[in-house]
Design a protein around this motif. Structure first.
Motif: not given
Length: 124
Positions: A62, A65, A95, A107-109, A119, A121
């Motif tokens: 990452t 974020s 995930t 969170g996610c990417w 990211c 968050v």
């Protein structure tokens, strides 16, 4: 010594024009400076710099974020703009439908136009 100094995220891009479009049109960041050696955007008071290099998108971690208030709404908005979210199944990080959940955060990417990992968050 640096505790009062602002920090900027500096993100590599293979194609600076394409990256600038992604960060302004897809993510909605504000372009604040545009020069061949110094392209800057702003997100929530933080500077995001873009620079052209053949090494853009090679980091597998990452790079930046973004803290959001509503992860689901932010994901939906980005999906509508063509963003695809990553799924991970790593030790300590799995995930489900692109989202990881812990006691303290969700969170996610996703990848930018250059392949850099970003990211979203949401604190709990």
């Amino acid at each position: 010594m640096l505790s009062d100094s602002p920090v900027a995220a500096i993100i590599p891009a293979n194609d600076l024009a394409r990256a600038k479009r992604f960060y302004t049109e897809t993510l909605g960041l504000t372009l604040t400076r545009e020069a061949p050696e110094d392209t800057r955007l702003e997100s929530g008071g933080t500077i995001v710099g873009l620079y052209e290099t053949p090494y853009g998108g090679q980091a597998q971690h990452t790079l930046a974020s973004f803290k959001v208030d509503d992860l689901d709404a932010s994901m939906s908005e980005l999906k509508a703009k063509g963003v695809t979210f990553e799924d991970y199944d790593l030790p300590g990080l799995k995930t489900v439908d692109g989202v990881v959940e812990t006691d303290n955060m969700r969170g996610c990417w996703f990848k930018d136009s250059e392949g850099n990992v970003l990211c979203l968050v949401q604190d709990r």
